[in-house]
Structures are given as structure tokens and as C-alpha cells.
Design an enzyme around this catalytic site. Structure first.
Site, PDB file in Angstrom:
ATOM      1  N   GLY A  11       0.817  -1.211   0.000  1.00 46.08           N
ATOM      2  CA  GLY A  11       0.000   0.000   0.000  1.00 46.08           C
ATOM      3  C   GLY A  11       0.850   1.258   0.000  1.00 46.08           C
ATOM      4  O   GLY A  11       1.597   1.509   0.945  1.00 46.08           O
ATOM      5  N   GLY A  54      -0.263   4.316   0.142  1.00 48.25           N
ATOM      6  CA  GLY A  54      -1.143   5.414   0.558  1.00 48.25           C
ATOM      7  C   GLY A  54      -0.435   6.244   1.618  1.00 48.25           C
ATOM      8  O   GLY A  54       0.793   6.163   1.786  1.00 48.25           O
ATOM      9  N   VAL A  56      -0.695  -8.574  -4.552  1.00 50.44           N
ATOM     10  CA  VAL A  56       0.013  -9.469  -3.631  1.00 50.44           C
ATOM     11  C   VAL A  56      -0.787 -10.764  -3.512  1.00 50.44           C
ATOM     12  O   VAL A  56      -1.961 -10.746  -3.153  1.00 50.44           O
ATOM     13  CB  VAL A  56       0.210  -8.808  -2.246  1.00 50.44           C
ATOM     14  CG1 VAL A  56       0.846  -9.787  -1.273  1.00 50.44           C
ATOM     15  CG2 VAL A  56       1.060  -7.550  -2.375  1.00 50.44           C
ATOM     16  N   HIS A 102       8.792  38.298   4.431  1.00 48.70           N
ATOM     17  CA  HIS A 102       9.944  37.861   3.648  1.00 48.70           C
ATOM     18  C   HIS A 102      11.153  37.683   4.563  1.00 48.70           C
ATOM     19  O   HIS A 102      11.374  38.524   5.425  1.00 48.70           O
ATOM     20  CB  HIS A 102      10.275  38.911   2.585  1.00 48.70           C
ATOM     21  CG  HIS A 102      11.518  38.589   1.820  1.00 48.70           C
ATOM     22  ND1 HIS A 102      11.537  37.621   0.841  1.00 48.70           N
ATOM     23  CD2 HIS A 102      12.789  39.078   1.917  1.00 48.70           C
ATOM     24  CE1 HIS A 102      12.769  37.532   0.345  1.00 48.70           C
ATOM     25  NE2 HIS A 102      13.549  38.400   0.984  1.00 48.70           N
TER      26      HIS A 102
HETATM   27  P1  AMP Z   1      -4.636   4.919   2.435  1.00 51.63           P
HETATM   28  O1  AMP Z   1      -6.118   4.717   2.275  1.00 51.63           O
HETATM   29  O2  AMP Z   1      -4.163   6.312   2.130  1.00 51.63           O
HETATM   30  O3  AMP Z   1      -4.112   4.410   3.735  1.00 51.63           O
HETATM   31  O4  AMP Z   1      -3.974   4.043   1.298  1.00 51.63           O
HETATM   32  C1  AMP Z   1      -4.080   2.662   1.179  1.00 51.63           C
HETATM   33  C2  AMP Z   1      -3.417   2.276  -0.130  1.00 51.63           C
HETATM   34  O5  AMP Z   1      -3.363   0.873  -0.220  1.00 51.63           O
HETATM   35  C3  AMP Z   1      -4.165   2.784  -1.361  1.00 51.63           C
HETATM   36  O6  AMP Z   1      -3.251   3.418  -2.223  1.00 51.63           O
HETATM   37  C4  AMP Z   1      -4.725   1.521  -1.983  1.00 51.63           C
HETATM   38  O7  AMP Z   1      -4.805   1.597  -3.392  1.00 51.63           O
HETATM   39  C5  AMP Z   1      -3.686   0.497  -1.549  1.00 51.63           C
HETATM   40  N1  AMP Z   1      -4.195  -0.874  -1.527  1.00 51.63           N
HETATM   41  C6  AMP Z   1      -5.407  -1.306  -1.126  1.00 51.63           C
HETATM   42  N2  AMP Z   1      -5.497  -2.675  -1.212  1.00 51.63           N
HETATM   43  C7  AMP Z   1      -4.287  -3.099  -1.666  1.00 51.63           C
HETATM   44  C8  AMP Z   1      -3.713  -4.389  -1.944  1.00 51.63           C
HETATM   45  N3  AMP Z   1      -4.394  -5.522  -1.765  1.00 51.63           N
HETATM   46  N4  AMP Z   1      -2.428  -4.426  -2.412  1.00 51.63           N
HETATM   47  C9  AMP Z   1      -1.695  -3.286  -2.565  1.00 51.63           C
HETATM   48  N5  AMP Z   1      -2.190  -2.056  -2.333  1.00 51.63           N
HETATM   49  C10 AMP Z   1      -3.451  -1.947  -1.880  1.00 51.63           C
END
Ligand code: AMP
Ligand code: FAD
Length: 470
Positions: A186, A188, A243, A449
């Protein structure tokens, strides 16, 4: 049975803030929390945010940033500190101390505002004009209920978390040694922040993201620049990855994944699962009590956080909207004031987002892609930090500020930042949008500034094609 004007379930930033505001407004209030204290004998307030979220992650982000700066950047300033060494135990102790001070502080604030803390898991026994809540053997009655039970890490079957080898945010904030090779699922907010901490401390970090586009919710130019910078820093970020399996084998975690039909397998010392969070209603008895739960598992509420029952509210991560501590807090204040008969609103279009990497990414309002999709004509102005004198002095020149304003009215509808201090700088943009400011208003506002915030003024000037320094 003891009766309260307000019973708040959950003592995270949504719940404890709602309880404090209710107390301030003279309502007889209880706040029920179940988070076990380290000692095991009591509970701690503060929820995910203070215990295993915002606060400990920012403490480690700061410490790891300083470690990396000392090791790699001080020399360029003419500061020689040979042989920089990591003392992870002290770093973790500092983080724990900050968490302890802040969670202890919440207790004092509850007391100051005459909120009764109740320890245990709350179950909604009855919803009606007088609601009933069970906490173990105890039962209380409340005229109004605020549910603020938050969220938990989203599990995925391919990588079952044991919080030792395969960890979520809880385990990833508590490593006692730096994993040599670390995999993060992930890319995120949480994956990037935690990945950054451990990379700075010496891990080789591989991040596997399912989506094809990096940070799809952010401005695409900023996302591209951020990806370039994070890659330069050494994060190995792969997009479009599925994954298949993660398995613990002795002291290693074997991760198998595929991207574009290609199969991969690699061995890591630790795996962080950071694929988002899900609403927490476990133990609450929400459905049995008659509350509606949406397809994502969140409690259904209207724009004032009311459920279908006029005296039962839900706020924060357990309802729709961004899972952010400050959004939960705003909703907490709104709901307490509604109960007291006031007419507050939350301005959902003006909630800032921040990713605390380095550089930080912060934004408020809409992106160019969203404006295009909505058919809103706009003008954009941006200004790079490389042209900002203070950024040069700090040595933090990656990134830019971008301001989007409606073409006709010049009203600011989105502000996007990638930069060293974006988390603080975004506050000016939020205030501007709250007040319905135009880009011209910002452009005509005198900024000190030399400051990074001059980049905001210059971006506002650039909306009208008249930036001075670029
Ligand atoms: P956040 O909601 O900002 O914590 O981000 C979670 C991230 O995990 C997002 O970018 C999703 O696209 C990603 N994500 C969700 N499920 C999976 C998965 N099974 N494998 C890899 N990335 C994932
Ligand atoms: P929570 O903080 O989750 O609190 C809910 C509380 O309710 C918990 O203490 C739980 O024990 C309690 N509870 C649940 N069910 C019951 C029950 N039945 N009875 C009694 N008690 C119950 N957000 C930001 O804005 N900025 C950040 O920098 C940031 N960083 C983060 C970093 C990480 C690693 C994580 C995981 C999250 C981060 N967040 C951040 C998100 C933020 O933590 C949440 O948005 C915020 O905590 C939500 O607040 P809440 O009050 O809704 O829920």
C-alpha cells in the site's frame, strides 16, 4: 441506572473532543473508552490518533528525519558531525513519552470539563427517547448518544497480520530494530509515512501498490514530482501490484506478487500491511440496536452526523468522509453543539489533507482533474520552491504550490502543495477557502519575507499570470 445528557462511545479525537465540547456546554456527559493501557489495569484516551496513529508516527518521522539530516545533509551547511549513530531505543522511548503525555492530558481535559470517563466496551442495548448502553455489568441511560468508535487497519487475506513479522501500523511503530529489508503493501498515506521512517533509519524499503496511478487522489503534477523525489530518496515503489501471498518462514517473510502478468517473489525481514482502514463497530451492537450500516461497514449518517434516530449521532472514522483526526474533531464539536440546540455546520469542502513525508504533500479543495470532470472553468497558478529564497536557505527546494481558482469569479477552489513545510502552510489556504477568498485576495495579502509562504502569494499571482519571481 445513572442517566446522562450525552454518552460518547469512543475516546479518540472525535469522541473526546465531542465530550469536552458537550461538557463545556453544560451537558452531563460520559465518555466510554476501551483502549487498554500498557499497564493493563486501566484504559487510555486518545484513540488511534494518539496511541498508534498521527502522534507516534509524526514523532518517528521527525526523529528519523533528523537522523538522516545529521548523517547526510549537515555537511552541506558546513556542520561536521562525523559518525552519526542510531539509538532506536531512545527514539522509541521519546515517542512513547510524547504519547503518554498527550493521552494523560486528555484525561485532565475530560476532568476539567466534568466529563465522566467510563472504562470498557460499550454496547448499544436500546435506542429510544432514552437510550441504554451496557458497559460490562454496568448499564447507563443517555438522552443523546455520540458514536465515535473509529477504525481499524484493513486486513487482507493474502497477508495475515501477527504484529511481529507481518505488521499493521501498531507493529510498524514499535519495531525494536531496523529491518534490513522491509516490504510495505500500500502506497497510501500510512504506507508512505511508515516506509519513509524506516528507510531513513536504514531499511531497504519496497512498496507494492495495487493501483496503477501513484496517489491518484492528489494533484497529478504534484504526485509525479513526489514519486520522483521518493524514488530518488531510495523508496522502491511499484504500482499495479497484486500481492498473492505473504508467508512467515523463520526470520523472514516471503512475499509473492504479480504485476502486468509478471510473477515476483522476494524475502523480507518485516512486512507492513497498509492498505487502508475500515470502520470499527465490533462489540457495539449497532445493527441489533437498529442502526444502518453502509456497504463499506460505516454507520450511515446525514450531513449533520445524525443517524436515522434523532438523538443518536456518529462521527469520525466510523462514518463517511475522510479518515482524518481533524475531520473527526470538527464533527465532534458540531454534534455537541447540535445537541445543545445550536446550529453549527462542518465545511466538508475545506478539510485539509496532509501526507507527512519529506517533502510533505498537502491539499485542500478540488484537483484539476475533479474540476475538469465537473465542467468547472478554472485558472491555475503555480510557483516552485526552487525560486523561493527561504527554501534555498533551508535547503528544501523540491516541490511547489499550485492554486486553482474559478475562471469567472476568481474564487479559490483548490490549493495543492508539495514542500518541506506544506502541513503548516496549507492552513492559510484552508482559511482563504473558508472565507471564500479569491486568488487576488491572497495575491494582495502581504506575506513576510523571506518565508516559504511567499510561494503561496506567488502562486496566487501566477493565477493571473503575474508572479514576480518566476
Ligand atoms: P490509504 O487509504 O491512504 O491508507 O492508502 C491505502 C493504499 O493501499 C491505497 O493506495 C490503496 O490503493 C492500496 N491498496 C489497497 N489494497 C491493496 C492491496 N491488496 N495491495 C496493494 N495495495 C493496496
Ligand atoms: P479513533 O481514533 O480510532 O478512536 C476510536 C476509539 O473508540 C478508540 O480509542 C477505541 O478503543 C474506541 N472504541 C471503539 N469501539 C468501542 C466500544 N464499543 N466501546 C468503547 N470504546 C470503543 N489523521 C490525521 O488527521 N493526521 C495524521 O497525521 C494521521 N496519521 C495517522 C497515522 C497512522 C499510522 C494511522 C493509523 C492513522 C492516522 N490518522 C491521521 C488517522 C486518524 O488517526 C484517525 O482519522 C482518527 O484517529 C479518527 O478518530 P476517531 O475518534 O474517529 O477514531
Amino acid at each position: 441506572m445513572e442517566t446522562y445528557d450525552v454518552a460518547v462511545i469512543g475516546g479518540g479525537p472525535g469522541g473526546y473532543v465531542a465530550a469536552i465540547r458537550a461538557g463545556q456546554l453544560g451537558l452531563k456527559t460520559a465518555c466510554i473508552e476501551r483502549w487498554p493501557a500498557a499497564s493493563g489495569s486501566d484504559v487510555v484516551y486518545g484513540g488511534t490518533c494518539l496511541n498508534v496513529g498521527c502522534i507516534p508516527s509524526k514523532a518517528l518521522l521527525e526523529s528519523s528525519h533528523r537522523f538522516e539530516e545529521a548523517a547526510e545533509e549537515f555537511a552541506a551547511h558546513g556542520v561536521k558531525v562525523g559518525g552519526v549513530k542510531l539509538d532506536l531505543a531512545t527514539m522509541q522511548k521519546r515517542k512513547d513519552k510524547i504519547v503518554g503525555e498527550l493521552t494523560g492530558g486528555i484525561r485532565l481535559l475530560l476532568k476539567k470539563n466534568k466529563v465522566e470517563p467510563i472504562a470498557g466496551t460499550a454496547r448499544l442495548a436500546k435506542i429510544g427517547p432514552q437510550c441504554e448502553i451496557e458497559i460490562g455489568d454496568r448499564k447507563i441511560a443517555a438522552t443523546n448518544v455520540i458514536i465515535a468508535t473509529g477504525s481499524v487497519s484493513r486486513p487482507i487475506p493474502a497477508a495475515p497480520v501477527d504484529n511481529k513479522m507481518i505488521v499493521d501500523n501498531i507493529g510498524a511503530l514499535a519495531f525494536t530494530e531496523v529491518p534490513k529489508r522491509l516490504c510495505v503493501i500500500g502506497a497510501g498515506v500510512i504506507g508512505l509515512e511508515l516506509g519513509s521512517v524506516w528507510r531513513r533509519l536504514g531499511s531497504e524499503v519496497v512498496i507494492l501498490e495495487a493501483m496503477p496511478e501513484f496517489l491518484a487522489a492528489t494533484d497529478s503534477a504534484l504526485a509525479k514530482a513526489a514519486l520522483r523525489e521518493f524514488t530518488r530518496q531510495g523508496l522502491k515503489i511499484s504500482m499495479g501490484c497484486k500481492v498473492d501471498q505473504a508467508q512467515v518462514a523463520g526470520k523472514k517473510v516471503k512475499v509473492s506478487w504479480s504485476d502486468g502478468g509478471k510473477q515476483h517473489s522476494d524475502s523480507f525481514d518485516r512486512l507492513i500491511v497498509a492498505v487502508g482502514r475500515i470502520a470499527c463497530t465490533e462489540g457495539l451492537g449497532a445493527t441489533e440496536a437498529g442502526l444502518k450500516i453502509d456497504a463499506a461497514g460505516r454507520i450511515e449518517v446525514d450531513e449533520h452526523c445524525r443517524t436515522a434516530h434523532a438523538n443518536v449521532y456518529a462521527i469520525g472514522d466510523v462514518v463517511r468522509g475522510p479518515m482524518l483526526a481533524h475531520k473527526a474533531e470538527e464533527e465532534g464539536v458540531m454534534v455537541a453543539e447540535l445537541i445543545a440546540g445550536q446550529k453549527p455546520e462542518v465545511e466538508y469542502d475545506c478539510i485539509p489533507w496532509v501526507i507527512y513525508t519529506h517533502p510533505e504533500i498537502a491539499w485542500v479543495g478540488r484537483t484539476e482533474a475533479q474540476l475538469k470532470e465537473a465542467g468547472v472553468a478554472y485558472r491555475a497558478g503555480s510557483f516552485p520552491f526552487i525560486a523561493n529564497g527561504r527554501a534555498k536557505g533551508i535547503g528544501d527546494t523540491v516541490g511547489m504550490v499550485k492554486i486553482l481558482a474559478e475562471k469567472e469569479s476568481d474564487r479559490v477552489v483548490g490549493v495543492h502543495m508539495l514542500g518541506g513545510n506544506a502541513s503548516d502552510m496549507i492552513a492559510e489556504a484552508v482559511l482563504a477557502m473558508e472565507f471564500g477568498a479569491s486568488a487576488e485576495d491572497i495575491a494582495r495579502t502581504c506575506h513576510a519575507h523571506p518565508t516559504l509562504s511567499e510561494a503561496v502569494k506567488e502562486a496566487a499571482l501566477a493565477v493571473d499570470g503575474r508572479a514576480i519571481h518566476s
